[in-house]
Structure formats: C-alpha cells, structure tokens
Design a protein around this motif. Structure first.
Motif, PDB file in Angstrom:
ATOM      1  N   PHE A   1       0.870  -1.173   0.000  1.00  0.00           N
ATOM      2  CA  PHE A   1       0.000   0.000   0.000  1.00  0.00           C
ATOM      3  C   PHE A   1       0.904   1.219   0.000  1.00  0.00           C
ATOM      4  O   PHE A   1       1.875   1.267   0.753  1.00  0.00           O
ATOM      5  CB  PHE A   1      -0.896   0.015   1.241  1.00  0.00           C
ATOM      6  CG  PHE A   1      -1.810  -1.179   1.331  1.00  0.00           C
ATOM      7  CD1 PHE A   1      -3.106  -1.109   0.847  1.00  0.00           C
ATOM      8  CD2 PHE A   1      -1.368  -2.377   1.881  1.00  0.00           C
ATOM      9  CE1 PHE A   1      -3.957  -2.211   0.914  1.00  0.00           C
ATOM     10  CE2 PHE A   1      -2.202  -3.488   1.952  1.00  0.00           C
ATOM     11  CZ  PHE A   1      -3.499  -3.404   1.473  1.00  0.00           C
ATOM     12  N   VAL A   2       0.606   2.186  -0.867  1.00  0.00           N
ATOM     13  CA  VAL A   2       1.470   3.356  -1.016  1.00  0.00           C
ATOM     14  C   VAL A   2       0.691   4.621  -0.680  1.00  0.00           C
ATOM     15  O   VAL A   2      -0.462   4.766  -1.081  1.00  0.00           O
ATOM     16  CB  VAL A   2       2.022   3.428  -2.466  1.00  0.00           C
ATOM     17  CG1 VAL A   2       2.853   4.676  -2.669  1.00  0.00           C
ATOM     18  CG2 VAL A   2       2.843   2.190  -2.779  1.00  0.00           C
ATOM     19  N   TYR A   3       1.326   5.509   0.059  1.00  0.00           N
ATOM     20  CA  TYR A   3       0.676   6.765   0.468  1.00  0.00           C
ATOM     21  C   TYR A   3       1.632   7.923   0.232  1.00  0.00           C
ATOM     22  O   TYR A   3       2.835   7.787   0.415  1.00  0.00           O
ATOM     23  CB  TYR A   3       0.315   6.727   1.956  1.00  0.00           C
ATOM     24  CG  TYR A   3      -0.528   5.535   2.340  1.00  0.00           C
ATOM     25  CD1 TYR A   3      -1.901   5.537   2.144  1.00  0.00           C
ATOM     26  CD2 TYR A   3       0.058   4.395   2.879  1.00  0.00           C
ATOM     27  CE1 TYR A   3      -2.680   4.437   2.477  1.00  0.00           C
ATOM     28  CE2 TYR A   3      -0.709   3.291   3.223  1.00  0.00           C
ATOM     29  CZ  TYR A   3      -2.074   3.322   3.015  1.00  0.00           C
ATOM     30  OH  TYR A   3      -2.825   2.231   3.341  1.00  0.00           O
ATOM     31  N   GLU A   4       1.069   9.057  -0.166  1.00  0.00           N
ATOM     32  CA  GLU A   4       1.847  10.293  -0.250  1.00  0.00           C
ATOM     33  C   GLU A   4       1.311  11.214   0.844  1.00  0.00           C
ATOM     34  O   GLU A   4       0.143  11.584   0.831  1.00  0.00           O
ATOM     35  CB  GLU A   4       1.699  10.948  -1.632  1.00  0.00           C
ATOM     36  CG  GLU A   4       2.230  10.104  -2.789  1.00  0.00           C
ATOM     37  CD  GLU A   4       3.718   9.752  -2.681  1.00  0.00           C
ATOM     38  OE1 GLU A   4       4.496  10.552  -2.108  1.00  0.00           O
ATOM     39  OE2 GLU A   4       4.099   8.671  -3.175  1.00  0.00           O
ATOM     40  N   ILE A   5       2.171  11.552   1.789  1.00  0.00           N
ATOM     41  CA  ILE A   5       1.753  12.351   2.937  1.00  0.00           C
ATOM     42  C   ILE A   5       2.071  13.825   2.671  1.00  0.00           C
ATOM     43  O   ILE A   5       3.189  14.158   2.283  1.00  0.00           O
ATOM     44  CB  ILE A   5       2.509  11.892   4.206  1.00  0.00           C
ATOM     45  CG1 ILE A   5       2.312  10.395   4.449  1.00  0.00           C
ATOM     46  CG2 ILE A   5       2.090  12.719   5.411  1.00  0.00           C
ATOM     47  CD1 ILE A   5       0.933   9.956   4.804  1.00  0.00           C
ATOM     48  N   ASP A   6       1.089  14.685   2.899  1.00  0.00           N
ATOM     49  CA  ASP A   6       1.324  16.128   2.752  1.00  0.00           C
ATOM     50  C   ASP A   6       0.754  16.859   3.970  1.00  0.00           C
ATOM     51  O   ASP A   6       0.376  16.240   4.961  1.00  0.00           O
ATOM     52  CB  ASP A   6       0.718  16.642   1.437  1.00  0.00           C
ATOM     53  CG  ASP A   6      -0.789  16.372   1.370  1.00  0.00           C
ATOM     54  OD1 ASP A   6      -1.395  15.991   2.391  1.00  0.00           O
ATOM     55  OD2 ASP A   6      -1.362  16.552   0.281  1.00  0.00           O
TER      56      ASP A   6
ATOM     57  N   ALA B   1       4.857  19.099   4.327  1.00  0.00           N
ATOM     58  CA  ALA B   1       5.375  17.730   4.319  1.00  0.00           C
ATOM     59  C   ALA B   1       5.262  17.149   2.923  1.00  0.00           C
ATOM     60  O   ALA B   1       4.312  17.429   2.202  1.00  0.00           O
ATOM     61  CB  ALA B   1       4.583  16.872   5.301  1.00  0.00           C
ATOM     62  N   SER B   2       6.246  16.356   2.580  1.00  0.00           N
ATOM     63  CA  SER B   2       6.202  15.594   1.344  1.00  0.00           C
ATOM     64  C   SER B   2       6.904  14.274   1.636  1.00  0.00           C
ATOM     65  O   SER B   2       8.125  14.174   1.553  1.00  0.00           O
ATOM     66  CB  SER B   2       6.928  16.366   0.238  1.00  0.00           C
ATOM     67  OG  SER B   2       7.024  15.533  -0.892  1.00  0.00           O
TER      68      SER B   2
ATOM     69  N   GLY C   1      11.168  11.063   2.909  1.00  0.00           N
ATOM     70  CA  GLY C   1      10.774  12.330   2.303  1.00  0.00           C
ATOM     71  C   GLY C   1      11.297  13.488   3.121  1.00  0.00           C
ATOM     72  O   GLY C   1      12.330  13.367   3.780  1.00  0.00           O
ATOM     73  N   THR C   2      10.581  14.600   3.066  1.00  0.00           N
ATOM     74  CA  THR C   2      11.001  15.773   3.835  1.00  0.00           C
ATOM     75  C   THR C   2       9.801  16.368   4.561  1.00  0.00           C
ATOM     76  O   THR C   2       8.669  16.311   4.086  1.00  0.00           O
ATOM     77  CB  THR C   2      11.604  16.874   2.934  1.00  0.00           C
ATOM     78  OG1 THR C   2      10.654  17.226   1.932  1.00  0.00           O
ATOM     79  CG2 THR C   2      12.890  16.417   2.280  1.00  0.00           C
ATOM     80  N   ILE C   3      10.113  16.938   5.717  1.00  0.00           N
ATOM     81  CA  ILE C   3       9.108  17.682   6.471  1.00  0.00           C
ATOM     82  C   ILE C   3       9.701  19.059   6.708  1.00  0.00           C
ATOM     83  O   ILE C   3      10.836  19.184   7.176  1.00  0.00           O
ATOM     84  CB  ILE C   3       8.747  16.959   7.785  1.00  0.00           C
ATOM     85  CG1 ILE C   3       7.969  15.685   7.434  1.00  0.00           C
ATOM     86  CG2 ILE C   3       7.941  17.875   8.696  1.00  0.00           C
ATOM     87  CD1 ILE C   3       7.509  14.860   8.579  1.00  0.00           C
ATOM     88  N   ASN C   4       8.946  20.081   6.336  1.00  0.00           N
ATOM     89  CA  ASN C   4       9.456  21.445   6.464  1.00  0.00           C
ATOM     90  C   ASN C   4       9.164  21.956   7.875  1.00  0.00           C
ATOM     91  O   ASN C   4       8.022  21.983   8.314  1.00  0.00           O
ATOM     92  CB  ASN C   4       8.823  22.348   5.401  1.00  0.00           C
ATOM     93  CG  ASN C   4       9.521  23.693   5.348  1.00  0.00           C
ATOM     94  OD1 ASN C   4       9.246  24.571   6.151  1.00  0.00           O
ATOM     95  ND2 ASN C   4      10.431  23.842   4.407  1.00  0.00           N
TER      96      ASN C   4
ATOM     97  N   GLU D   1      -2.799  18.243   9.268  1.00  0.00           N
ATOM     98  CA  GLU D   1      -3.928  19.104   9.646  1.00  0.00           C
ATOM     99  C   GLU D   1      -5.081  18.270  10.188  1.00  0.00           C
ATOM    100  O   GLU D   1      -5.769  18.681  11.120  1.00  0.00           O
ATOM    101  CB  GLU D   1      -4.396  19.933   8.442  1.00  0.00           C
ATOM    102  CG  GLU D   1      -3.477  21.107   8.169  1.00  0.00           C
ATOM    103  CD  GLU D   1      -3.662  21.701   6.772  1.00  0.00           C
ATOM    104  OE1 GLU D   1      -4.718  21.470   6.140  1.00  0.00           O
ATOM    105  OE2 GLU D   1      -2.741  22.384   6.319  1.00  0.00           O
ATOM    106  N   SER D   2      -5.278  17.082   9.624  1.00  0.00           N
ATOM    107  CA  SER D   2      -6.385  16.239  10.082  1.00  0.00           C
ATOM    108  C   SER D   2      -6.151  15.764  11.517  1.00  0.00           C
ATOM    109  O   SER D   2      -7.082  15.385  12.206  1.00  0.00           O
ATOM    110  CB  SER D   2      -6.600  15.062   9.135  1.00  0.00           C
ATOM    111  OG  SER D   2      -5.541  14.153   9.265  1.00  0.00           O
ATOM    112  N   PHE D   3      -4.898  15.801  11.978  1.00  0.00           N
ATOM    113  CA  PHE D   3      -4.582  15.453  13.368  1.00  0.00           C
ATOM    114  C   PHE D   3      -4.495  16.724  14.216  1.00  0.00           C
ATOM    115  O   PHE D   3      -4.102  16.670  15.375  1.00  0.00           O
ATOM    116  CB  PHE D   3      -3.248  14.706  13.446  1.00  0.00           C
ATOM    117  CG  PHE D   3      -3.337  13.274  13.009  1.00  0.00           C
ATOM    118  CD1 PHE D   3      -3.624  12.268  13.918  1.00  0.00           C
ATOM    119  CD2 PHE D   3      -3.152  12.928  11.676  1.00  0.00           C
ATOM    120  CE1 PHE D   3      -3.717  10.942  13.514  1.00  0.00           C
ATOM    121  CE2 PHE D   3      -3.241  11.602  11.273  1.00  0.00           C
ATOM    122  CZ  PHE D   3      -3.526  10.611  12.189  1.00  0.00           C
TER     123      PHE D   3
END
Length: 177
Positions: free
Chosen positions: A21-26, A41-42, A64-67, A31-33
């Motif tokens: 299962f693949v997810y792209e987190i942004d 985030a990417s 990935g990266t989190i700003n 925000e949903s949390f």
C-alpha cells in the motif's frame, strides 16, 4: 478526530502473502490530526502487509522531507525523514493498540486503519532539536545568525602577563621547600 479512510487496510479480501500500500503524505494529513508544528510535508510511505493464516505483519517505511522552522534562526527548512515501523497485527476479543508493536483487532473485523501509526512515526522521525543545515555548514545567511554572532562573548586570545597577587604568596609556598 476523523479516521482517514484512505489509510484503512482492507485485509479480509487479500490472499495470503505480501501486499503493498502506497501513500503520499502532505500538509493535509497533519492538519487532520490538528498538528501544527510542521510547515509542510512531502513524505512517501510504503506499507507492506504480509498476511498469514493466523496473523499479519505490517512493515511501514517512510522517506521524504518535512518542512520545519530552525530552533536557532526561525528559518524554515526541509528536514529529511527516513523511518521504519514494524507492526504485528493479531486477532483477539477486543481492539487494543496500547502496545507500540502489536495491534489486536477483534475477530470478524475486515480492515484496520494505520493513519495513527504513520502520524506518530513521522512526528517521532523529526529531531527534537531542529537546526537548519546552513547553520552547521555556515552557508545560511540570516539576520538572526548575524545578531547571535555579534552577541557572542569575544574570546581573549593573548595570555595575560599579570598574575593575581593573591596567588603569588601561594606559589611561594610551593617553591619554598
């Protein structure tokens, strides 16, 4: 808190073996949390579910990266993230996720949600102390850094010739043998 439906893993229809299962987190994910520590985030997440006859194993890998904002300068920067999480999924009387590594879901369930696991894994993957890479290698030009440098105590490089007279008498004791 809404359960993010796209993070449901519907295992009941799956054959035994591994499933990806693949997810792209942004930003929207955090925000949903209602989590506001990150600017952006990417993150690419792979969740590999291995279905066995009596249990399942889930291997989650995030990259990935989190700003975030630098703790020293306040400058935003992309913090690289690379994290793994292993979860054993078993069946039991009732739902129980108190153990970090074992999820117990009731018999008869046909799916489980991994959003909370991904969320915690990513939040923990960001270092407690966030320092812009440009601070460490000296490439970041920032007013705040200039000010910090200006306010740093100056090193006194030349050794002082004057000795403290209070020590002189003590030194005599050492030499008067």
């Amino acid at each position: 808190m809404m359960k993010l439906k796209e993070f449901n893993i519907p295992f009941s229809g799956l054959k035994l073996g591994k499933h990806n299962f693949v997810y792209e987190i942004d930003d929207a994910f955090f925000e949903s949390f209602d989590y506001q520590e990150f600017n952006g985030a990417s993150v690419h997440v792979d969740a590999i579910l291995e279905k066995m006859s009596t249990m399942m194993e889930l291997q989650i890998e995030a990259e990935g990266t989190i700003n975030v904002d630098c703790d020293l300068t306040g400058e935003p920067f992309d913090q690289p993230i690379d994290s793994k999480l292993k979860l054993v999924v078993k069946f039991g009387e009732e739902y129980n996720d108190e153990d970090d590594e074992i999820l117990i879901i009731p018999h008869g369930e046909h799916q489980f949600n991994i959003a909370q696991y991904i969320y915690e894994m990513l939040v923990l993957a960001v270092p407690q102390k966030r320092v812009h890479p440009g601070v460490e290698d000296g490439t970041l030009q920032s007013d705040i850094l200039d000010k910090l440098e200006e306010l740093q105590p100056k090193e006194n490089t030349k050794p002082s010739e004057d000795t403290d007279p209070r020590w002189d008498d003590l030194k005599k004791l050492l030499t008067d043998k």
